[in-house]
Design a protein around this motif. Sequence first.
Motif, mmCIF file in Angstrom:
data_model
loop_
_atom_site.group_PDB
_atom_site.id
_atom_site.type_symbol
_atom_site.label_atom_id
_atom_site.label_comp_id
_atom_site.label_asym_id
_atom_site.label_seq_id
_atom_site.Cartn_x
_atom_site.Cartn_y
_atom_site.Cartn_z
ATOM 1 N N CYS A 100 0.822 -1.207 0.000
ATOM 2 C CA CYS A 100 0.000 0.000 0.000
ATOM 3 C C CYS A 100 0.860 1.263 0.000
ATOM 4 O O CYS A 100 0.343 2.370 -0.163
ATOM 5 C CB CYS A 100 -0.979 0.006 1.173
ATOM 6 S SG CYS A 100 -0.311 -0.494 2.749
ATOM 7 N N VAL A 101 2.166 1.093 0.184
ATOM 8 C CA VAL A 101 3.128 2.194 0.042
ATOM 9 C C VAL A 101 4.374 1.615 -0.628
ATOM 10 O O VAL A 101 4.818 0.524 -0.276
ATOM 11 C CB VAL A 101 3.508 2.813 1.406
ATOM 12 C CG1 VAL A 101 4.575 3.893 1.225
ATOM 13 C CG2 VAL A 101 2.286 3.392 2.112
ATOM 14 N N MET A 102 4.935 2.352 -1.573
ATOM 15 C CA MET A 102 6.173 1.937 -2.225
ATOM 16 C C MET A 102 7.296 2.900 -1.869
ATOM 17 O O MET A 102 7.149 4.108 -2.001
ATOM 18 C CB MET A 102 5.999 1.896 -3.757
ATOM 19 C CG MET A 102 4.976 0.890 -4.249
ATOM 20 S SD MET A 102 5.110 0.511 -6.027
ATOM 21 C CE MET A 102 5.161 2.130 -6.756
ATOM 22 N N ASN A 103 8.379 2.321 -1.405
ATOM 23 C CA ASN A 103 9.594 3.030 -0.996
ATOM 24 C C ASN A 103 9.526 3.474 0.460
ATOM 25 O O ASN A 103 8.461 3.453 1.090
ATOM 26 C CB ASN A 103 9.951 4.196 -1.917
ATOM 27 C CG ASN A 103 10.953 3.779 -2.978
ATOM 28 O OD1 ASN A 103 11.700 2.822 -2.785
ATOM 29 N ND2 ASN A 103 10.972 4.493 -4.091
ATOM 30 N N ILE A 105 11.185 5.953 3.864
ATOM 31 C CA ILE A 105 11.838 7.193 4.279
ATOM 32 C C ILE A 105 13.243 6.925 4.811
ATOM 33 O O ILE A 105 14.055 7.842 4.915
ATOM 34 C CB ILE A 105 11.010 7.970 5.322
ATOM 35 C CG1 ILE A 105 10.849 7.170 6.606
ATOM 36 C CG2 ILE A 105 9.671 8.377 4.752
ATOM 37 C CD1 ILE A 105 10.198 7.962 7.724
ATOM 38 N N PHE A 106 13.534 5.669 5.176
ATOM 39 C CA PHE A 106 14.890 5.310 5.565
ATOM 40 C C PHE A 106 15.729 5.067 4.308
ATOM 41 O O PHE A 106 15.199 4.944 3.202
ATOM 42 C CB PHE A 106 14.888 4.072 6.459
ATOM 43 C CG PHE A 106 14.139 4.262 7.760
ATOM 44 C CD1 PHE A 106 14.215 5.452 8.451
ATOM 45 C CD2 PHE A 106 13.364 3.247 8.283
ATOM 46 C CE1 PHE A 106 13.535 5.641 9.647
ATOM 47 C CE2 PHE A 106 12.676 3.408 9.483
ATOM 48 C CZ PHE A 106 12.762 4.607 10.166
ATOM 49 N N ASP A 107 17.032 4.951 4.488
ATOM 50 C CA ASP A 107 17.943 4.866 3.343
ATOM 51 C C ASP A 107 19.009 3.803 3.604
ATOM 52 O O ASP A 107 20.195 4.116 3.732
ATOM 53 C CB ASP A 107 18.583 6.246 3.097
ATOM 54 C CG ASP A 107 19.442 6.287 1.852
ATOM 55 O OD1 ASP A 107 19.330 5.374 1.021
ATOM 56 O OD2 ASP A 107 20.245 7.239 1.721
ATOM 57 N N CYS A 108 18.588 2.545 3.662
ATOM 58 C CA CYS A 108 19.515 1.440 3.914
ATOM 59 C C CYS A 108 20.191 1.033 2.608
ATOM 60 O O CYS A 108 19.513 0.746 1.620
ATOM 61 C CB CYS A 108 18.772 0.253 4.518
ATOM 62 S SG CYS A 108 17.974 0.643 6.096
ATOM 63 N N GLU A 109 21.503 0.990 2.610
ATOM 64 C CA GLU A 109 22.253 0.760 1.372
ATOM 65 C C GLU A 109 21.968 -0.603 0.755
ATOM 66 O O GLU A 109 22.047 -0.768 -0.463
ATOM 67 C CB GLU A 109 23.759 0.911 1.636
ATOM 68 C CG GLU A 109 24.195 2.331 1.906
ATOM 69 C CD GLU A 109 25.702 2.471 2.017
ATOM 70 O OE1 GLU A 109 26.425 1.618 1.446
ATOM 71 O OE2 GLU A 109 26.160 3.417 2.685
ATOM 72 N N TYR A 110 21.656 -1.593 1.572
ATOM 73 C CA TYR A 110 21.455 -2.953 1.057
ATOM 74 C C TYR A 110 19.995 -3.256 0.730
ATOM 75 O O TYR A 110 19.673 -4.376 0.332
ATOM 76 C CB TYR A 110 21.974 -3.977 2.066
ATOM 77 C CG TYR A 110 21.317 -3.888 3.425
ATOM 78 C CD1 TYR A 110 20.055 -4.410 3.650
ATOM 79 C CD2 TYR A 110 21.963 -3.272 4.495
ATOM 80 C CE1 TYR A 110 19.446 -4.315 4.895
ATOM 81 C CE2 TYR A 110 21.372 -3.170 5.738
ATOM 82 C CZ TYR A 110 20.118 -3.707 5.928
ATOM 83 O OH TYR A 110 19.506 -3.608 7.168
ATOM 84 N N CYS A 111 19.099 -2.301 0.869
ATOM 85 C CA CYS A 111 17.670 -2.553 0.690
ATOM 86 C C CYS A 111 17.345 -2.913 -0.759
ATOM 87 O O CYS A 111 17.733 -2.203 -1.685
ATOM 88 C CB CYS A 111 16.867 -1.323 1.117
ATOM 89 S SG CYS A 111 15.078 -1.555 0.957
ATOM 90 N N TYR A 112 16.606 -3.996 -0.942
ATOM 91 C CA TYR A 112 16.276 -4.447 -2.291
ATOM 92 C C TYR A 112 15.412 -3.436 -3.047
ATOM 93 O O TYR A 112 15.346 -3.472 -4.281
ATOM 94 C CB TYR A 112 15.574 -5.800 -2.248
ATOM 95 C CG TYR A 112 14.143 -5.766 -1.771
ATOM 96 C CD1 TYR A 112 13.091 -5.654 -2.675
ATOM 97 C CD2 TYR A 112 13.826 -5.844 -0.417
ATOM 98 C CE1 TYR A 112 11.777 -5.613 -2.248
ATOM 99 C CE2 TYR A 112 12.522 -5.807 0.018
ATOM 100 C CZ TYR A 112 11.500 -5.698 -0.898
ATOM 101 O OH TYR A 112 10.193 -5.650 -0.465
ATOM 102 N N LEU A 113 14.747 -2.542 -2.329
ATOM 103 C CA LEU A 113 13.933 -1.528 -3.004
ATOM 104 C C LEU A 113 14.784 -0.657 -3.927
ATOM 105 O O LEU A 113 14.294 -0.137 -4.929
ATOM 106 C CB LEU A 113 13.220 -0.647 -1.979
ATOM 107 C CG LEU A 113 12.230 -1.341 -1.041
ATOM 108 C CD1 LEU A 113 11.637 -0.329 -0.063
ATOM 109 C CD2 LEU A 113 11.130 -2.034 -1.817
ATOM 110 N N LYS A 114 16.065 -0.504 -3.596
ATOM 111 C CA LYS A 114 16.959 0.304 -4.430
ATOM 112 C C LYS A 114 17.200 -0.349 -5.786
ATOM 113 O O LYS A 114 17.565 0.325 -6.754
ATOM 114 C CB LYS A 114 18.284 0.527 -3.708
ATOM 115 C CG LYS A 114 18.187 1.428 -2.483
ATOM 116 C CD LYS A 114 19.538 1.568 -1.812
ATOM 117 C CE LYS A 114 19.456 2.507 -0.610
ATOM 118 N NZ LYS A 114 19.276 3.899 -1.016
#
Length: 343
Positions: A100-103, A105-114
């Motif tokens: 229900c939300v994409m992306n 507010i945090f910025d984790c370098e290893y996050c697959y969302l990137k």
Amino acid sequence: MKSLKENFYENYFNPFFSHIYVERSVRNHVRTQAILAKFPSAKVIDINHYKDVFCRSRQSCQLQHRTQKLILAARQGTLLYEGAPVCQSFDNPYFYYTSCVMNCIFDCEYCYLKGMYPSANIVVFVNLEDIFAEVAQKLENHSLYLCVSYDTDLLAMEPITGYVQEWHDFVARHENLKIEIRTKCANKTFFQGIAPLSRIIYAFTLSPQAVIEAFEHHTPSLTERLSCAAELTQKGCMVRLCFDPMIYIPDWKQHYQEMLEQVFSSINMEKIVDISVGTFRISQDYLKNMRKREPESAVIWFPFQKENGYCHYPDDLMEQMESFLIEGLEQKISREKIFRWRT
């Protein structure tokens, strides 16, 4: 004293959510109006479809994370998805997730969302009622274990969306629905007015402080996360601890041992629902995208092993890291409550 880089970003970038893009079809939706009311100074821009902004070419996710924009839209097409192989089902036979939300507010370098999304801006789907309707339809046939916070940190977004409260109320009305809300947040304020439900699991992703400082940018500290998780257990909420993904760093044994000691001193482990353990793994395609966008990130340039379209640490290192953590956890919690990721 602020660095030149910090001063540059403060002077040359717009503030957080300074611009909000809104699909014309949801301009008058009640949730749209509620969110816009929280940002009275934002510039509101009408658009036809969220992909016109979110999927445009030549975006810089690194820069966008410095000044994220908000996009309000309607989710169309498939609303529920079967759980992916890299995710844990915790022995639930009907395992699904929804977005229900994409992306984030945090910025984790290893996050697959990137690697999954072409943009760092955040899309909020305001037609939550349509997701509820599809879930209710599934529940007519069988029970459901539903993860609602995979593609964002829904609890961190709660001051903006109020979606955790809405999911709480929806679960309360459906006895054969169980949901997991995964988070790195430490939002104690929200929990002051919410009643515990045995079918809502608040799953806290925990990392050694060294990993948090190196790779999990803008997230609460380990101490803050543990304090929030401990307060929830005392309140009677269902809490899961997720040591997943484990991240390899120099002296990893020492850092993970110190983390375990802090966990055990902060939380009554007898009140924990269960525990998830798994080393970092990711889709090969996502990793390829991430490496293009984050060429200087050490965490994603590790020489991973490729297997069936996924990348993970070499088998011997994966076994060593996961076994080390599980052996430490077994000092305080039964093995039956520890779920280890496996393909």
